[in-house]
Every structure is written in structure tokens, then in C-alpha cells.
Design an enzyme around this catalytic site. Sequence first.
Site, PDB file in Angstrom:
ATOM      1  N   CYS A 152      15.565   5.876  18.733  1.00  0.00           N
ATOM      2  CA  CYS A 152      15.647   7.247  19.259  1.00  0.00           C
ATOM      3  C   CYS A 152      15.056   7.324  20.659  1.00  0.00           C
ATOM      4  CB  CYS A 152      14.928   8.217  18.322  1.00  0.00           C
ATOM      5  SG  CYS A 152      14.974   9.910  18.906  1.00  0.00           S
ATOM      6  N   CYS A 155      13.097  10.484  21.402  1.00  0.00           N
ATOM      7  CA  CYS A 155      11.740  10.516  20.804  1.00  0.00           C
ATOM      8  C   CYS A 155      10.780   9.597  21.564  1.00  0.00           C
ATOM      9  CB  CYS A 155      11.745  10.040  19.351  1.00  0.00           C
ATOM     10  SG  CYS A 155      13.119  10.562  18.361  1.00  0.00           S
ATOM     11  N   ASP A 156      11.243   8.406  21.896  1.00  0.00           N
ATOM     12  CA  ASP A 156      10.313   7.363  22.342  1.00  0.00           C
ATOM     13  C   ASP A 156      10.470   6.920  23.807  1.00  0.00           C
ATOM     14  OD1 ASP A 156       9.223   7.289  19.796  1.00  0.00           O
ATOM     15  OD2 ASP A 156      10.738   5.896  19.072  1.00  0.00           O
TER      16      ASP A 156
END
Length: 331
Positions: A152, A155-156
Site C-alpha cells: 500500500c 499507507c507507507d
Amino acid sequence: MPIHLILPLYLLFMTTTPEKIECLIIGSGPAGYTAAIYAARADMKPVVYAGMQPGGQLTITTDVENYPGYPDGIMGPEMMENFRKQAERLGTDVRYGMVTAVDFTGKPPYKVVVDEKHEILAETVIISTGASAKWLGIPSEEKLNGRGVSACAVCDGFFFRGKDVAIVGAGDTACEEASYLAKICNKVYMIVRRDEFRASKAMQHRVENTPNIEILFNSETDEILGDMKVEGVRIHNNVTGEKKEIAVQGFFVAIGHQPNTEIFKSFITMDETGYIITQPGSSKTNIEGVFACGDAQDKIYRQAVTAAGSGCMAALDAERYLSAKHHAAAH
Ligand code: NDP
């Protein structure tokens, strides 16, 4: 009656009489717990079955920095713990178990089986079973998951600011995530297994015209390098056989997601990839009294906050459905 006779009779009764539940929520990610919070406050006595991975996909991420309300960010597992506590405080019965079969024929209540043995009759069902990222399946990917390997970018990606990263995939998700990473990172290598993209032309053009994205066609990943964290990737060209190592600090896998909807497929209308189709602007499925929310029905946004929003929609839809039904029965 002696106790040694009562107990077997009691157990027989327990296994043969289905439990009646007003609002059954299948899955315990942000969508499921938000549905539970709303359903509990509406006095629907929700029961959540937490499934194979209690807390869902966020329990395998580290810091969550894009969920509103947490100015300093929060760890994914801690956030899901908070979701659970909030749902329980308001009266949700959270249980550990897997729904293994459903029968949505006829009208509600519907028969649902948990762990292949416990039978439930559910007046309303909220499906929030989520989706699982597909992985390449190589050992180094598993070893370095959360240590530079991620599925992701949104997200990261932030943790790789100014660094070099690689991303595998050639669909719309990979292109979108590569573009996102290109804004944050120094350089993005896109590892594409064929000599063309699967993504829409617009998305392709976007990556092709981004100067710090280098596309490596006909390339497959052999190994992600590094012991405690990602330090590089070894790839080979599947036409020429040439092998090479690229130094990267992050490795993103964007080869698609698989919605966890298999057990519903004989009843619920889905698209060709298994995502549940809900009526536009609602969480209603093709089956009366069955609602869907979160990633099980969303292949576009797939964010914790959008999942939570759709969980709220599902609980409100379920509540309205039950009120209308009770009202009709009373008149
Ligand atoms: P897709 O299934 O569309 O693409 C998956 C990609 O991963 C393909 O390029 C595929 O390669 C590649 N791939 C699969 N397995 C491997 C493997 N083992 N090794 C290397 N590469 C692999 O998934 P997406 O998540 O990209 O998209 C899913 C759906 O969501 C699509 O319908 C898409 O259009 C939609 N979507 C739309 C968006 C938008 O409109 N903004 C944004 C994101 C997604 P190959 O091509 O060779 O099969």
C-alpha cells in the site's frame, strides 16, 4: 434430573437450535466496526464475527497517518484495537470465529454458519469481509514485509521520502501508486512483467511522462535483497534472460487485490473479479436485508476512512430496513 443427563441435553439443544441475531456483521476491519458502532447505538444488538484476521488489513500496517483525528498518527493494530473497544463499549458482541457458509435464499432471517457448526438466523447481515492484497509469493517478500515491503503506497510511501523504491505491477493501481510515490521519493522503478501495461491509457501516460519513474518491461522479481530491511531487488528480463540488481529501500507490490467474498458468490451479485455490487449511493446488495461495505465492495478507494464511512452507511441502511419491516408488520 441428574446433572450428567442435563448436560448432554443442553449441548444437543445448543447445537440444534439456531441463534437469532438482529444484525450480524461479518468482518472486523474499519467497515465492520463502524457498522457495529452505529448498529449498537441504534439498539440492533450487533454481533461481529471477527474472521481470519481480526482487525483486518490495518493490523498488518505500521503507522497510520492519514486517518483523521490522530494528529500524531497511530499504529494500525492500536487503531483497530480502539475500533473494537469502542464497538464493545456501545454494546457490540465481538466474537472470534469465521463465517463458513450462508444461505440467502428466500426472505430473512437467513441461515449463517460459523466455524462449520454454529448456526445463526440473522434478520440483517452486513458484509464487511474486506479484501486481501495479492503477493508475489517469494520468501524474501514475506521476510521483509513491514521492513520496506508493502502492498500500500498510500499507507507507507511517506516513509520513503527522498529514497529510491520499486513497485511491481502494471494495472491502474500500480500506475496510480507509482505516480503517488514519484511525488515523495527520489526515484521509482516500475517492474512490469509483460512488454505492455494493463492500466488505462491515461494512467499509462501519466507514468510514462513522469521523469523520475523508470519502467522496466519484461521484468520479473527474483528476490528482494536485505536482511533486516530492504536494500535492493534482483530482477531478470524474461526475454533476454539478463539479471540485474537495483538498490532500493522500499519495495511495493501492486498486483491487485482479492475481495474476500467467495462464500457469498452463489447469492450476491458481484463483478467479474468478485467485488460485491451495491446499489449506487447505498450499501444495499441484490438480496433483501443484506448490506455490504468496505473493501469487499470497493476496488477504487480502499482506504480505512472510506471503509469506515461505508460501514456507517450499511448500519443506517440495515436500521432503516428493519424499522420499515417492523412498521409494516405492526399495521
Ligand atoms: P489489475 O488486475 O488490473 O492489474 C494487476 C497487474 O498486476 C497487472 O498488470 C498484472 O500483470 C500484474 N500482475 C499480476 N500478478 C503478477 C505477478 N505475479 N507478478 C508481476 N505482475 C503481476 O489490478 P489493479 O489493482 O491495478 O486494478 C483492479 C481494478 O481496479 C481494475 O479494474 C482497475 O481498472 C481498477 N482501478 C481503477 C482505478 C481508477 O479508476 N482510478 C484505480 C485503481 C484500480 P499482467 O498485466 O501481465 O496480467
